[in-house]
Write a protein that holds these residues in place. Sequence first.
Motif, PDB file in Angstrom:
ATOM      1  N   TRP A  33       0.841  -1.208   0.000  1.00  0.00           N
ATOM      2  CA  TRP A  33       0.000   0.000   0.000  1.00  0.00           C
ATOM      3  C   TRP A  33       0.873   1.254   0.000  1.00  0.00           C
ATOM      4  N   SER A  34       1.871   1.291   0.881  1.00  0.00           N
ATOM      5  CA  SER A  34       2.740   2.477   0.987  1.00  0.00           C
ATOM      6  C   SER A  34       3.485   2.730  -0.327  1.00  0.00           C
ATOM      7  N   ILE A  35       3.970   1.655  -0.960  1.00  0.00           N
ATOM      8  CA  ILE A  35       4.701   1.813  -2.226  1.00  0.00           C
ATOM      9  C   ILE A  35       3.762   2.331  -3.307  1.00  0.00           C
ATOM     10  N   GLY A  36       2.520   1.828  -3.308  1.00  0.00           N
ATOM     11  CA  GLY A  36       1.545   2.302  -4.293  1.00  0.00           C
ATOM     12  C   GLY A  36       1.301   3.787  -4.158  1.00  0.00           C
ATOM     13  N   VAL A  37       1.144   4.272  -2.893  1.00  0.00           N
ATOM     14  CA  VAL A  37       0.926   5.700  -2.654  1.00  0.00           C
ATOM     15  C   VAL A  37       2.110   6.514  -3.189  1.00  0.00           C
ATOM     16  N   ARG A  78      -2.843   1.120 -14.281  1.00  0.00           N
ATOM     17  CA  ARG A  78      -3.927   1.708 -13.474  1.00  0.00           C
ATOM     18  C   ARG A  78      -4.509   0.656 -12.532  1.00  0.00           C
ATOM     19  N   ILE A  79      -4.739  -0.556 -13.100  1.00  0.00           N
ATOM     20  CA  ILE A  79      -5.309  -1.639 -12.286  1.00  0.00           C
ATOM     21  C   ILE A  79      -4.359  -1.981 -11.146  1.00  0.00           C
ATOM     22  N   MET A  80      -3.040  -2.029 -11.463  1.00  0.00           N
ATOM     23  CA  MET A  80      -2.061  -2.405 -10.455  1.00  0.00           C
ATOM     24  C   MET A  80      -2.011  -1.374  -9.331  1.00  0.00           C
ATOM     25  N   LEU A  81      -2.003  -0.072  -9.674  1.00  0.00           N
ATOM     26  CA  LEU A  81      -1.897   0.977  -8.657  1.00  0.00           C
ATOM     27  C   LEU A  81      -3.158   1.033  -7.790  1.00  0.00           C
ATOM     28  N   GLU A  82      -4.329   0.911  -8.414  1.00  0.00           N
ATOM     29  CA  GLU A  82      -5.576   0.937  -7.643  1.00  0.00           C
ATOM     30  C   GLU A  82      -5.656  -0.264  -6.708  1.00  0.00           C
ATOM     31  N   GLY A  83      -5.111  -1.418  -7.181  1.00  0.00           N
ATOM     32  CA  GLY A  83      -5.094  -2.594  -6.322  1.00  0.00           C
ATOM     33  C   GLY A  83      -4.138  -2.415  -5.154  1.00  0.00           C
ATOM     34  N   MET A  84      -3.018  -1.740  -5.382  1.00  0.00           N
ATOM     35  CA  MET A  84      -2.012  -1.566  -4.333  1.00  0.00           C
ATOM     36  C   MET A  84      -2.528  -0.691  -3.200  1.00  0.00           C
ATOM     37  N   ILE A  85      -3.439   0.289  -3.491  1.00  0.00           N
ATOM     38  CA  ILE A  85      -3.919   1.188  -2.433  1.00  0.00           C
ATOM     39  C   ILE A  85      -5.334   0.811  -1.972  1.00  0.00           C
ATOM     40  N   ASN A  86      -5.715  -0.438  -2.312  1.00  0.00           N
ATOM     41  CA  ASN A  86      -7.038  -0.914  -1.875  1.00  0.00           C
ATOM     42  C   ASN A  86      -7.074  -0.935  -0.356  1.00  0.00           C
ATOM     43  N   MET A  87      -8.216  -0.505   0.204  1.00  0.00           N
ATOM     44  CA  MET A  87      -8.368  -0.456   1.656  1.00  0.00           C
ATOM     45  C   MET A  87      -8.336  -1.851   2.246  1.00  0.00           C
ATOM     46  N   ASN A  88      -8.810  -2.826   1.481  1.00  0.00           N
ATOM     47  CA  ASN A  88      -8.832  -4.213   1.929  1.00  0.00           C
ATOM     48  C   ASN A  88      -7.485  -4.837   1.585  1.00  0.00           C
ATOM     49  N   ALA A  89      -6.690  -5.143   2.603  1.00  0.00           N
ATOM     50  CA  ALA A  89      -5.338  -5.650   2.407  1.00  0.00           C
ATOM     51  C   ALA A  89      -5.328  -6.954   1.634  1.00  0.00           C
ATOM     52  N   LEU A  91      -7.050  -7.796  -0.815  1.00  0.00           N
ATOM     53  CA  LEU A  91      -7.254  -7.589  -2.249  1.00  0.00           C
ATOM     54  C   LEU A  91      -6.035  -6.935  -2.934  1.00  0.00           C
ATOM     55  N   ARG A  92      -5.081  -6.583  -2.146  1.00  0.00           N
ATOM     56  CA  ARG A  92      -3.872  -5.968  -2.732  1.00  0.00           C
ATOM     57  C   ARG A  92      -2.985  -7.062  -3.367  1.00  0.00           C
ATOM     58  N   PRO A  93      -2.293  -6.760  -4.464  1.00  0.00           N
ATOM     59  CA  PRO A  93      -1.375  -7.740  -5.062  1.00  0.00           C
ATOM     60  C   PRO A  93      -0.167  -7.971  -4.140  1.00  0.00           C
ATOM     61  N   THR A  94       0.335  -9.196  -4.200  1.00  0.00           N
ATOM     62  CA  THR A  94       1.539  -9.494  -3.403  1.00  0.00           C
ATOM     63  C   THR A  94       2.777  -8.956  -4.135  1.00  0.00           C
ATOM     64  N   VAL A  95       3.868  -8.988  -3.424  1.00  0.00           N
ATOM     65  CA  VAL A  95       5.131  -8.524  -4.034  1.00  0.00           C
ATOM     66  C   VAL A  95       5.492  -9.398  -5.226  1.00  0.00           C
ATOM     67  N   ALA A  96       5.291 -10.713  -5.082  1.00  0.00           N
ATOM     68  CA  ALA A  96       5.613 -11.630  -6.178  1.00  0.00           C
ATOM     69  C   ALA A  96       4.760 -11.332  -7.399  1.00  0.00           C
ATOM     70  N   GLU A  97       3.455 -11.054  -7.153  1.00  0.00           N
ATOM     71  CA  GLU A  97       2.563 -10.742  -8.268  1.00  0.00           C
ATOM     72  C   GLU A  97       2.968  -9.445  -8.956  1.00  0.00           C
ATOM     73  N   LEU A  98       3.385  -8.485  -8.145  1.00  0.00           N
ATOM     74  CA  LEU A  98       3.831  -7.216  -8.733  1.00  0.00           C
ATOM     75  C   LEU A  98       5.047  -7.427  -9.637  1.00  0.00           C
ATOM     76  N   LEU A  99       6.000  -8.215  -9.146  1.00  0.00           N
ATOM     77  CA  LEU A  99       7.226  -8.429  -9.918  1.00  0.00           C
ATOM     78  C   LEU A  99       6.964  -9.184 -11.208  1.00  0.00           C
ATOM     79  N   GLU A 100       5.896 -10.035 -11.206  1.00  0.00           N
ATOM     80  CA  GLU A 100       5.595 -10.813 -12.401  1.00  0.00           C
ATOM     81  C   GLU A 100       4.679 -10.079 -13.367  1.00  0.00           C
ATOM     82  N   SER A 101       4.196  -8.928 -12.974  1.00  0.00           N
ATOM     83  CA  SER A 101       3.275  -8.186 -13.840  1.00  0.00           C
ATOM     84  C   SER A 101       4.017  -7.655 -15.061  1.00  0.00           C
ATOM     85  N   ASP A 102       3.223  -7.428 -16.135  1.00  0.00           N
ATOM     86  CA  ASP A 102       3.812  -6.912 -17.374  1.00  0.00           C
ATOM     87  C   ASP A 102       4.460  -5.548 -17.164  1.00  0.00           C
ATOM     88  N   VAL A 103       3.825  -4.757 -16.319  1.00  0.00           N
ATOM     89  CA  VAL A 103       4.356  -3.407 -16.072  1.00  0.00           C
ATOM     90  C   VAL A 103       5.748  -3.488 -15.464  1.00  0.00           C
TER      91      VAL A 103
END
Length: 386
Positions: A33-37, A78-89, A91-103
């Motif tokens: 969440w903090s990294i997304g912000v 956009r989807i990745m950033l909105e997921g990272m700052i989701n209030m529900n923890a 529902l946020r992507p994990t670090v592994a998922e972030l690293l494997e994302s196309d972005v």
Amino acid sequence: MASKSYLHAAGTKNYTPSEALTQNRMIPESDVWSIGVIIIEVICGIHPFEGKTQDETINNIKSGKYKALPDYIEGELRIMLEGMINMNASLRPTVAELLESDVMQLVAAIEQSKEGIEQKQVNEQLSKENNELKTKVKSLEVEKEKEKQKAQSEITRLTTEVQHLSAELVKRGPIITSPKEEPKPPQIPKQVPSSSPISFKAEGIIPDKQIVTQSGNKIIHSNNNVKRQTVAFNPIISEGIIRFEGFFENHSVWNFIFGVAYSSAVFGSNKWPQNDENYKKTICYWNDGNLRHIGDWITGNSQIEKNKSIAMEVNMNITPRTLTFFYDNQEQPVSVANIPSQIRFWIYITDTNSSFTITRFERIQSSSAKGVSGSKVFQWGKEWKK
């Protein structure tokens, strides 16, 4: 959630997720969440939960209320950033998922590309510097070769100059080291220098006038005996460059000799010029070309023929003083150095009706001795060795 580690909340409240503010707990997804912000703030230039006050910002975080992302943030980012700052923890992507994302893969590729570009630039810079260094080295080698050629040229020039000087020294005569000066005899009045040669009247000191007589510049042996007779000539020579010249006649059997003697030498009647210890005070040039003083006979000068000109030249102006011989106007290779400060010229005859005629006895302005090939110099007062 039971498998996750929970920590008490810490850090800046503006970058602290809702679970930390409301439940005072931190989980791995809290960092997401903090990294997304932070990413949104970097892209947009504004904190997504920012309110008019600090409290309003915190309330926005607690309630999950954030400003809509601008339209230029779209697609997977956009989807990745909105997921990272989701209030529900959960529902946020994990670090592994972030690293494997196309972005993130694209970001990694861009970074790798940047690194490749930077490495290429570094390599190009190193190659450029290497080429410049090679150019400098080559330039230095060229300069070194030029200096080497210049030095070689200078060595050649100096060698040639030394050879020329050596040849000139041979022409001028041998180099003579200055010997120990002998005690000076009583001085005699000096003659006044002149711009032209000064002739001397040769006054023969005749031991026995029954044996030889003087007629003008001619010394004549009697016709009734073959007794030896050495005749020295005044004046005593103590300065200047003096040349004594003449020729022998009517010698068919016995030797004839000429030379110089220390002014204190006294020649007896019917004696050789070197008798009575005079060998230490005389230099003898015999008609066979040999020179004699103390020690061995020295060869090298010309044999003397009757009616041929002989000459002796002393240079009293230099140190050491020198004696040079000439035969038929040719300088002879064997000469004498360190002659006494006062000398006389003398001649020796013994055949009946033999004679010696003086043709020149004068002071000259410059020495005729120039040096000849194979010159040898012997010292007066030293024992001579062949």
